[in-house]
Design a protein around this motif. Structure first.
Motif, PDB file in Angstrom:
ATOM      1  N   SER A  36      11.053  37.370  47.950  1.00 26.82           N
ATOM      2  CA  SER A  36      12.550  37.120  47.889  1.00 26.82           C
ATOM      3  C   SER A  36      12.970  37.670  46.314  1.00 26.82           C
ATOM      4  N   MET A  81      18.655  43.314  46.339  1.00 26.21           N
ATOM      5  CA  MET A  81      18.728  43.256  44.961  1.00 26.21           C
ATOM      6  C   MET A  81      19.267  41.905  44.461  1.00 26.21           C
ATOM      7  N   ASN A 123      30.696  35.693  52.924  1.00 27.58           N
ATOM      8  CA  ASN A 123      29.613  36.266  52.033  1.00 27.58           C
ATOM      9  C   ASN A 123      28.930  37.611  52.978  1.00 27.58           C
ATOM     10  N   ASP A 124      29.818  38.082  53.908  1.00 34.13           N
ATOM     11  CA  ASP A 124      29.197  39.124  54.666  1.00 34.13           C
ATOM     12  C   ASP A 124      30.069  40.363  54.695  1.00 34.13           C
ATOM     13  N   LYS A 131      27.435  43.121  61.407  1.00 29.30           N
ATOM     14  CA  LYS A 131      26.997  42.819  59.806  1.00 29.30           C
ATOM     15  C   LYS A 131      26.195  43.948  59.304  1.00 29.30           C
ATOM     16  N   GLY A 134      24.583  40.799  53.750  1.00 25.73           N
ATOM     17  CA  GLY A 134      24.836  39.400  53.589  1.00 25.73           C
ATOM     18  C   GLY A 134      24.673  39.239  51.840  1.00 25.73           C
TER      19      GLY A 134
HETATM   20  C1  BTN Z   1      23.086  36.109  54.317  1.00 24.24           C
HETATM   21  O1  BTN Z   1      23.027  36.994  55.231  1.00 24.24           O
HETATM   22  O2  BTN Z   1      23.180  34.749  54.715  1.00 24.24           O
HETATM   23  C2  BTN Z   1      22.759  36.366  53.008  1.00 24.24           C
HETATM   24  C3  BTN Z   1      21.571  37.221  52.779  1.00 24.24           C
HETATM   25  C4  BTN Z   1      21.228  37.560  51.554  1.00 24.24           C
HETATM   26  C5  BTN Z   1      20.161  38.665  51.251  1.00 24.24           C
HETATM   27  C6  BTN Z   1      19.615  39.037  49.811  1.00 24.24           C
HETATM   28  S1  BTN Z   1      18.565  40.185  49.941  1.00 24.24           S
HETATM   29  C7  BTN Z   1      18.328  40.232  48.346  1.00 24.24           C
HETATM   30  C8  BTN Z   1      18.446  38.613  47.724  1.00 24.24           C
HETATM   31  N1  BTN Z   1      17.092  38.078  48.288  1.00 24.24           N
HETATM   32  C9  BTN Z   1      17.126  37.145  49.059  1.00 24.24           C
HETATM   33  O3  BTN Z   1      16.053  36.690  49.478  1.00 24.24           O
HETATM   34  N2  BTN Z   1      18.214  37.351  49.757  1.00 24.24           N
HETATM   35  C10 BTN Z   1      19.201  37.953  49.041  1.00 24.24           C
END
Ligand code: BTN
Length: 270
Positions: A36, A81, A123-124, A131, A134
């Motif tokens: 991640s 990112m 946050n989306d 979608k 996120g």
């Molecule tokens: C959501 O949809 O609830 C939030 C998603 C966030 C994804 C991003 S991808 C880059 C960063 N690294 C992660 O593990 N999560 C965020």
């Protein structure tokens, strides 16, 4: 232009060329694969990585979303990112970071593909009702109760065209909606330009007007889960703190600072 696939691969050099800000200071880490980017960025931040450090990856094996969810991150199909910020502003403004990032990302996507990009509290990002992005912001507080750093994680489905059955009704990508193949390095640079501006002006809340204009729950009946409680009401709008204002059936108003909300498709405001 890469010939190995239709997407330009991510590279620190290409992001640096696209990045017109002072934010990253050139500290850009691009990985082929990571669990991640948020987790990697948090490790770097804990070791003292400077304000503005960027971590991006071609794929994530355990991409994380809010509320303990997974964020699927197939190789090359998205922009995954994370940005480390060490803000000079007061911790009271920290809850505005995610909404500032949402506006920065929505404006950048729209600029590159030409398709209207909505924000769904909190946050989306949505395109044509599904979608595409996120955002997960994670913060660390120092021993004096000040914001030590925040990691802003942004995941955008850029070129993904295959989704598992359980996501098909709710998720989509820029390419699936527009047919356009946008360069993720340039998208990253565009996001950084806007993120820098909105974070520098967070005390003036310069992003809130645009957040309100793009927010898609406003004016609709919704269900919301907040603090473990399920509520239903009419989304009146977004306040100065990016909270969602809800009018309940008994006429009372509720201010939601966090949680998850969705359109209620059956009932309509009388
Ligand atoms: C959501 O949809 O609830 C939030 C998603 C966030 C994804 C991003 S991808 C880059 C960063 N690294 C992660 O593990 N999560 C965020």
């Amino acid at each position: 232009m890469d010939t190995q696939n239709k997407w330009n691969s991510l590279s620190a050099e290409r992001i640096r060329n696209a990045d017109k800000t002072a934010l990253s200071g050139g500290n850009i880490v691009v990985l082929e694969e990571t669990e991640s980017t948020n987790s990697t960025a948090k490790l770097l931040a804990a070791k003292g990585a400077p304000h503005g450090t960027i971590v991006a990856a071609e794929s994530q094996t355990r991409g994380r979303g809010r509320l303990g969810r997974r964020f699927e991150s197939p190789k090359g199909a998205g922009l995954y990112m994370s940005v480390i910020v060490r803000p000079s502003f007061d911790i009271a403004f920290a809850p505005l970071i995610t909404s500032a990032a949402a506006v920065a990302a929505a404006e950048s996507v729209e600029k590159l593909c030409g398709e209207y990009t909505a924000v769904k509290w909190v946050n989306d990002l949505y395109m044509n009702g599904r979608k595409i992005c996120g955002i997960l912001t994670e913060s660390a507080i120092d021993s004096k109760g000040r914001l030590d750093y925040a990691v802003i994680g942004i995941g955008i489905n850029v070129g993904r065209t295959e989704f598992p059955p359980e996501l098909r009704d709710t998720a989509t990508s820029v390419e699936a909606e527009t047919g356009k193949i946008i360069d993720r390095n340039i998208l990253c640079g565009e996001i950084l330009v806007r993120l820098e501006y909105y974070l520098e002006n967070i005390e003036e809340k310069r992003h809130i007007g645009e957040y309100r204009r793009r927010e898609l729950l406003t004016g609709n009946h919704i269900t919301a889960n907040t603090g473990g409680r399920e509520v239903e009401g009419y989304a009146v709008g977004i306040n100065e703190n990016a909270n969602l204002l809800l009018k309940l059936a008994d006429g009372s108003e509720m201010v939601l600072a966090s949680g998850e909300a969705n359109l209620c498709r059956i009932r309509r405001e009388k």
